[in-house]
Design a protein around this motif. Structure first.
Motif, PDB file in Angstrom:
ATOM      1  N   GLU A 143       6.959   5.283   6.052  1.00 42.84           N
ATOM      2  CA  GLU A 143       7.890   5.286   4.930  1.00 42.84           C
ATOM      3  C   GLU A 143       7.725   4.078   4.018  1.00 42.84           C
ATOM      4  OE1 GLU A 143      10.274   7.960   4.093  1.00 42.84           O
ATOM      5  OE2 GLU A 143       8.512   8.589   5.187  1.00 42.84           O
ATOM      6  N   GLN A 144       7.402   2.908   4.562  1.00 43.76           N
ATOM      7  CA  GLN A 144       7.259   1.721   3.730  1.00 43.76           C
ATOM      8  C   GLN A 144       6.093   1.880   2.769  1.00 43.76           C
ATOM      9  OE1 GLN A 144       9.246  -0.860   3.299  1.00 43.76           O
ATOM     10  NE2 GLN A 144       7.875  -1.647   1.738  1.00 43.76           N
ATOM     11  N   SER A 145       4.959   2.410   3.255  1.00 46.23           N
ATOM     12  CA  SER A 145       3.821   2.620   2.364  1.00 46.23           C
ATOM     13  C   SER A 145       4.141   3.664   1.303  1.00 46.23           C
ATOM     14  CB  SER A 145       2.578   3.025   3.160  1.00 46.23           C
ATOM     15  OG  SER A 145       2.792   4.240   3.859  1.00 46.23           O
ATOM     16  N   LYS A 146       4.923   4.673   1.687  1.00 50.04           N
ATOM     17  CA  LYS A 146       5.365   5.675   0.719  1.00 50.04           C
ATOM     18  C   LYS A 146       6.221   5.020  -0.358  1.00 50.04           C
ATOM     19  CE  LYS A 146       6.355   9.910  -0.778  1.00 50.04           C
ATOM     20  NZ  LYS A 146       5.350  10.831  -1.333  1.00 50.04           N
ATOM     21  N   ARG A 147       7.098   4.133   0.038  1.00 48.92           N
ATOM     22  CA  ARG A 147       7.981   3.429  -0.893  1.00 48.92           C
ATOM     23  C   ARG A 147       7.158   2.596  -1.879  1.00 48.92           C
ATOM     24  NH1 ARG A 147      10.979   1.276   2.771  1.00 48.92           N
ATOM     25  NH2 ARG A 147      12.484   2.966   2.727  1.00 48.92           N
ATOM     26  N   GLU A 148       6.167   1.882  -1.371  1.00 47.17           N
ATOM     27  CA  GLU A 148       5.321   1.058  -2.229  1.00 47.17           C
ATOM     28  C   GLU A 148       4.524   1.904  -3.217  1.00 47.17           C
ATOM     29  OE1 GLU A 148       3.033  -1.115   0.587  1.00 47.17           O
ATOM     30  OE2 GLU A 148       4.688  -2.448   1.160  1.00 47.17           O
ATOM     31  N   ARG A 149       4.042   3.062  -2.762  1.00 51.99           N
ATOM     32  CA  ARG A 149       3.275   3.941  -3.649  1.00 51.99           C
ATOM     33  C   ARG A 149       4.153   4.491  -4.771  1.00 51.99           C
ATOM     34  NH1 ARG A 149       1.285   5.970   1.136  1.00 51.99           N
ATOM     35  NH2 ARG A 149       2.424   7.943   0.892  1.00 51.99           N
ATOM     36  N   LEU A 150       5.331   4.973  -4.426  1.00 57.16           N
ATOM     37  CA  LEU A 150       6.217   5.542  -5.438  1.00 57.16           C
ATOM     38  C   LEU A 150       6.618   4.501  -6.473  1.00 57.16           C
ATOM     39  CD1 LEU A 150       8.587   7.873  -3.370  1.00 57.16           C
ATOM     40  CD2 LEU A 150       7.077   8.564  -5.224  1.00 57.16           C
ATOM     41  N   LEU A 151       6.903   3.291  -6.027  1.00 58.29           N
ATOM     42  CA  LEU A 151       7.312   2.243  -6.951  1.00 58.29           C
ATOM     43  C   LEU A 151       6.156   1.883  -7.891  1.00 58.29           C
ATOM     44  CD1 LEU A 151       9.886   0.697  -7.491  1.00 58.29           C
ATOM     45  CD2 LEU A 151       9.085  -1.103  -5.955  1.00 58.29           C
ATOM     46  N   ALA A 152       4.961   1.758  -7.335  1.00 56.16           N
ATOM     47  CA  ALA A 152       3.796   1.446  -8.166  1.00 56.16           C
ATOM     48  C   ALA A 152       3.532   2.566  -9.176  1.00 56.16           C
ATOM     49  CB  ALA A 152       2.568   1.220  -7.291  1.00 56.16           C
ATOM     50  N   GLN A 153       3.686   3.810  -8.747  1.00 55.47           N
ATOM     51  CA  GLN A 153       3.410   4.950  -9.626  1.00 55.47           C
ATOM     52  C   GLN A 153       4.321   4.965 -10.845  1.00 55.47           C
ATOM     53  OE1 GLN A 153       3.740   8.342  -7.010  1.00 55.47           O
ATOM     54  NE2 GLN A 153       1.890   7.785  -5.880  1.00 55.47           N
ATOM     55  N   ILE A 154       5.621   4.749 -10.631  1.00 54.03           N
ATOM     56  CA  ILE A 154       6.520   4.830 -11.786  1.00 54.03           C
ATOM     57  C   ILE A 154       6.392   3.587 -12.678  1.00 54.03           C
ATOM     58  CG2 ILE A 154       8.141   6.394 -10.638  1.00 54.03           C
ATOM     59  CD1 ILE A 154      10.081   4.028 -10.387  1.00 54.03           C
ATOM     60  N   GLU A 155       6.045   2.446 -12.105  1.00 54.46           N
ATOM     61  CA  GLU A 155       5.812   1.264 -12.932  1.00 54.46           C
ATOM     62  C   GLU A 155       4.571   1.450 -13.790  1.00 54.46           C
ATOM     63  OE1 GLU A 155       5.933  -2.470 -10.774  1.00 54.46           O
ATOM     64  OE2 GLU A 155       7.559  -1.743  -9.517  1.00 54.46           O
ATOM     65  N   LEU A 156       3.516   2.006 -13.196  1.00 55.66           N
ATOM     66  CA  LEU A 156       2.303   2.270 -13.972  1.00 55.66           C
ATOM     67  C   LEU A 156       2.563   3.301 -15.062  1.00 55.66           C
ATOM     68  CD1 LEU A 156      -0.316   2.323 -11.078  1.00 55.66           C
ATOM     69  CD2 LEU A 156      -0.308   0.737 -13.011  1.00 55.66           C
ATOM     70  N   GLN A 157       3.339   4.331 -14.734  1.00 49.47           N
ATOM     71  CA  GLN A 157       3.602   5.376 -15.716  1.00 49.47           C
ATOM     72  C   GLN A 157       4.397   4.828 -16.903  1.00 49.47           C
ATOM     73  OE1 GLN A 157       2.266   8.568 -15.659  1.00 49.47           O
ATOM     74  NE2 GLN A 157       2.967   8.339 -17.777  1.00 49.47           N
ATOM     75  N   VAL A 158       5.406   4.001 -16.624  1.00 51.98           N
ATOM     76  CA  VAL A 158       6.200   3.475 -17.727  1.00 51.98           C
ATOM     77  C   VAL A 158       5.389   2.469 -18.549  1.00 51.98           C
ATOM     78  CG1 VAL A 158       7.357   1.448 -16.694  1.00 51.98           C
ATOM     79  CG2 VAL A 158       8.604   2.919 -18.265  1.00 51.98           C
ATOM     80  N   ALA A 159       4.431   1.779 -17.908  1.00 51.29           N
ATOM     81  CA  ALA A 159       3.537   0.880 -18.645  1.00 51.29           C
ATOM     82  C   ALA A 159       2.627   1.683 -19.579  1.00 51.29           C
ATOM     83  CB  ALA A 159       2.703   0.049 -17.674  1.00 51.29           C
ATOM     84  N   LEU A 160       2.096   2.799 -19.069  1.00 48.14           N
ATOM     85  CA  LEU A 160       1.254   3.672 -19.903  1.00 48.14           C
ATOM     86  C   LEU A 160       2.063   4.248 -21.058  1.00 48.14           C
ATOM     87  CD1 LEU A 160      -0.690   5.478 -17.036  1.00 48.14           C
ATOM     88  CD2 LEU A 160      -1.720   4.055 -18.822  1.00 48.14           C
ATOM     89  N   ASP A 161       3.279   4.682 -20.783  1.00 48.13           N
ATOM     90  CA  ASP A 161       4.146   5.217 -21.846  1.00 48.13           C
ATOM     91  C   ASP A 161       4.422   4.148 -22.893  1.00 48.13           C
ATOM     92  OD1 ASP A 161       4.240   7.580 -20.426  1.00 48.13           O
ATOM     93  OD2 ASP A 161       6.240   7.214 -19.581  1.00 48.13           O
ATOM     94  N   SER A 162       4.580   2.918 -22.442  1.00 52.84           N
ATOM     95  CA  SER A 162       4.886   1.827 -23.365  1.00 52.84           C
ATOM     96  C   SER A 162       3.723   1.553 -24.313  1.00 52.84           C
ATOM     97  CB  SER A 162       5.232   0.561 -22.579  1.00 52.84           C
ATOM     98  OG  SER A 162       5.501  -0.510 -23.446  1.00 52.84           O
TER      99      SER A 162
END
Length: 315
Positions: A113-132
């Motif tokens: 679960e911890q690795s899943k948490r880290e992946r999800l957080l990285a994914q949405i941060e990258l996505q919002v950076a790309l959107d920006s």
């Protein structure tokens, strides 16, 4: 009754053990540490605070950070809400959200679960950076945390972000509030479980900056020469922080370090004010997440899956 005396002895033993482990470093003066240690790991500079005209050349800066909050009990009876924010120094904030619970996913091992948490957080941060990039057209993206974690957790989006930043001349920087690297111990061929965070504590003067030599710059074998990094002290806090920048943009590293130094208040924990603002605004409070769940989940679903025995005491 708690055995206070025994606990006290154990804590004293821990204190003595840590002092013994780090005695070689703790006993060095700042001057000795710089001469014998820091000169071996990188180029040493003294940063200056930038004037307003120099600040303007950096243009529009966007800070990116993410947060996660959890409601419920032990695995798998909890729900997590993820949120990422891209906040420009001028313009509209952009958010990205994700919701997750093991109850709706085919992950049956709590240890994953911890690795899943880290992946999800990285994914949405990258996505919002790309959107920006598309929405704000920034001159700089300032990510909260080291850049290498994005490659580890979502390589495709990370490489897309790198390509866009290089193509559009956007400076991409990671600001590391908590140093988890072991550059110094690797450079000295010392014990790997000695980390830069504790070795640099109190050893830098305000405005000191170390540009790490490339041969010591690998992080967990994942860097592969793509990043260049540095350590700096930016405030009256004794803690050092770190910065990452793309190797292709390395000529900007010292300028970026001076920007980070300039944006950091003297009486602070050493992090640029803009990152601190983003960090505070992106957080999801316990009250908010609980009220959202109560509003949008059927009462029996909420109580059946996400109310713990401890929670029921207060109902």
């Amino acid at each position: 009754m708690n055995n206070i005396e025994e606990m006290g002895r154990e804590i004293q033993n821990l204190n003595a053990g840590l002092r013994k482990k780090y005695s070689d470093f703790f006993n060095m003066s700042k001057a000795e540490f710089k001469d014998e240690i820091l000169q071996k790991i990188g180029k040493n500079y003294k940063l200056k605070k930038l004037e307003e005209n120099s600040l303007k050349k950096f243009g529009l800066v966007v800070g990116v950070d993410g947060s996660v909050n959890k409601v419920g009990g032990d695995f798998p009876h909890y729900v997590e809400i993820y949120q990422a924010l891209a906040k420009p120094t001028k313009g509209q904030d952009l958010y990205e959200n994700e919701i997750y619970t093991p109850l709706m996913n085919k992950i049956d091992e709590e240890s994953r679960e911890q690795s899943k948490r880290e992946r999800l957080l990285a994914q949405i941060e990258l996505q919002v950076a790309l959107d920006s990039i598309d929405f704000h057209r920034p001159n700089m993206l300032m990510m909260d945390g080291g850049l290498i974690r994005y490659k580890i957790n979502d390589k495709d989006r990370y490489m897309e972000l790198v390509e866009k930043c290089e193509d559009e001349n956007i400076i991409l920087i990671g600001v590391l509030k908590e140093l988890k690297t072991n550059v110094i111990s690797r450079a000295l061929e010392y014990e790997n479980l000695i980390f830069d965070r504790e070795l640099l504590y109190g050893k830098l003067e305000i405005g000191d900056f170390i540009e790490i030599y490339d041969e010591f710059n690998k992080k967990s074998g994942e860097n592969e020469g793509e990043l260049t990094s540095g350590f700096l002290r930016t405030s009256n806090s004794a803690m050092a922080i770190g910065i990452d920048i793309l190797q292709s943009q390395r000529e900007q590293l010292k300028d970026v370090a001076e920007l980070v130094y300039t944006l950091t208040p003297y009486n602070s924990r050493g992090v640029p004010l803009w990152i601190d603002i983003v960090d505070k605004e992106v957080k999801i409070t316990d009250v908010l997440i609980k009220s959202m769940l109560q509003e949008h989940l059927d009462r029996d679903i909420y109580e059946r899956f996400f109310i713990t025995e401890r929670d029921r005491r207060g109902i």
